[in-house]
Write a protein that holds these residues in place. Sequence first.
Motif, short mmCIF file in Angstrom:
data_model
loop_
_atom_site.label_atom_id
_atom_site.label_comp_id
_atom_site.label_asym_id
_atom_site.label_seq_id
_atom_site.Cartn_x
_atom_site.Cartn_y
_atom_site.Cartn_z
N LYS A 1 47.36 54.38 44.44
CA LYS A 1 46.61 53.96 45.61
C LYS A 1 45.63 52.84 45.27
O LYS A 1 45.45 51.90 46.04
CB LYS A 1 45.86 55.17 46.18
CG LYS A 1 45.30 54.95 47.56
CD LYS A 1 44.73 56.24 48.12
CE LYS A 1 44.27 56.05 49.54
NZ LYS A 1 43.72 57.26 50.11
N LYS A 2 45.02 52.94 44.08
CA LYS A 2 44.07 51.93 43.65
C LYS A 2 44.77 50.60 43.38
O LYS A 2 44.27 49.53 43.74
CB LYS A 2 43.33 52.40 42.40
CG LYS A 2 42.18 51.51 42.01
CD LYS A 2 41.36 52.15 40.91
CE LYS A 2 40.14 51.28 40.65
NZ LYS A 2 39.17 51.90 39.79
N VAL A 3 45.96 50.65 42.76
CA VAL A 3 46.73 49.44 42.49
C VAL A 3 47.12 48.77 43.80
O VAL A 3 47.04 47.55 43.93
CB VAL A 3 47.99 49.79 41.65
CG1 VAL A 3 48.89 48.58 41.51
CG2 VAL A 3 47.58 50.31 40.29
N ARG A 4 47.53 49.56 44.77
CA ARG A 4 47.90 49.02 46.07
C ARG A 4 46.69 48.34 46.73
O ARG A 4 46.82 47.29 47.35
CB ARG A 4 48.43 50.14 46.98
CG ARG A 4 49.63 49.69 47.76
CD ARG A 4 50.19 50.78 48.64
NE ARG A 4 50.82 51.82 47.85
CZ ARG A 4 50.85 53.10 48.18
NH1 ARG A 4 50.27 53.52 49.28
NH2 ARG A 4 51.45 53.99 47.41
N GLY A 5 45.53 48.95 46.59
CA GLY A 5 44.31 48.37 47.16
C GLY A 5 43.95 47.04 46.50
O GLY A 5 43.58 46.08 47.19
N VAL A 6 44.10 46.97 45.18
CA VAL A 6 43.82 45.73 44.46
C VAL A 6 44.81 44.64 44.88
O VAL A 6 44.44 43.50 45.11
CB VAL A 6 43.85 45.97 42.94
CG1 VAL A 6 43.81 44.64 42.19
CG2 VAL A 6 42.70 46.85 42.51
N LEU A 7 46.10 45.00 44.96
CA LEU A 7 47.11 44.02 45.36
C LEU A 7 46.86 43.53 46.78
O LEU A 7 47.00 42.34 47.07
CB LEU A 7 48.51 44.62 45.25
CG LEU A 7 49.01 44.83 43.82
CD1 LEU A 7 50.37 45.53 43.85
CD2 LEU A 7 49.11 43.51 43.09
N PHE A 8 46.48 44.43 47.68
CA PHE A 8 46.18 44.03 49.05
C PHE A 8 44.98 43.09 49.08
O PHE A 8 44.98 42.09 49.81
CB PHE A 8 45.91 45.27 49.92
CG PHE A 8 45.56 44.92 51.34
CD1 PHE A 8 46.55 44.48 52.20
CD2 PHE A 8 44.26 45.02 51.79
CE1 PHE A 8 46.24 44.15 53.51
CE2 PHE A 8 43.94 44.69 53.09
CZ PHE A 8 44.93 44.25 53.96
N THR A 9 43.96 43.37 48.28
CA THR A 9 42.78 42.51 48.22
C THR A 9 43.16 41.13 47.68
O THR A 9 42.69 40.11 48.22
CB THR A 9 41.70 43.14 47.33
OG1 THR A 9 41.40 44.44 47.84
CG2 THR A 9 40.46 42.30 47.29
N LEU A 10 43.99 41.06 46.65
CA LEU A 10 44.43 39.78 46.11
C LEU A 10 45.25 38.99 47.14
O LEU A 10 45.10 37.78 47.28
CB LEU A 10 45.24 39.98 44.84
CG LEU A 10 44.45 40.43 43.61
CD1 LEU A 10 45.40 40.74 42.47
CD2 LEU A 10 43.45 39.38 43.21
N LEU A 11 46.11 39.69 47.85
CA LEU A 11 46.92 39.04 48.89
C LEU A 11 46.02 38.49 49.99
O LEU A 11 46.20 37.36 50.46
CB LEU A 11 47.94 40.03 49.46
CG LEU A 11 48.85 39.49 50.56
CD1 LEU A 11 49.74 38.39 49.99
CD2 LEU A 11 49.68 40.60 51.14
N LEU A 12 45.06 39.27 50.41
CA LEU A 12 44.12 38.84 51.45
C LEU A 12 43.31 37.64 50.97
O LEU A 12 43.10 36.68 51.74
CB LEU A 12 43.19 40.00 51.82
CG LEU A 12 42.32 39.82 53.05
CD1 LEU A 12 43.17 39.59 54.27
CD2 LEU A 12 41.44 41.04 53.24
N ALA A 13 42.88 37.63 49.72
CA ALA A 13 42.13 36.51 49.17
C ALA A 13 43.01 35.25 49.13
O ALA A 13 42.54 34.15 49.45
CB ALA A 13 41.62 36.84 47.78
#
Length: 52
Positions: free
Chosen positions: A2-14
């Motif tokens: 779940k944490k990895v998914r959150g980081v990837l989503f944040t990077l995608l959003l950035a």
Amino acid sequence: MKKVRGVLFTLLLAAVTVRVMWLAIEPLVPYLVSVTAVVLVLGFIYYRMTRW
């Protein structure tokens, strides 16, 4: 996971945010360069005229 998914989503959003900002600013780059050059030239002229 779940944490990895959150980081990837944040990077995608950035990445999307940076891309949108670049698309908004890119057409203004020639104007910014022109204005900067004019300001530098006028500042140099003013400096030379007011110098003792």
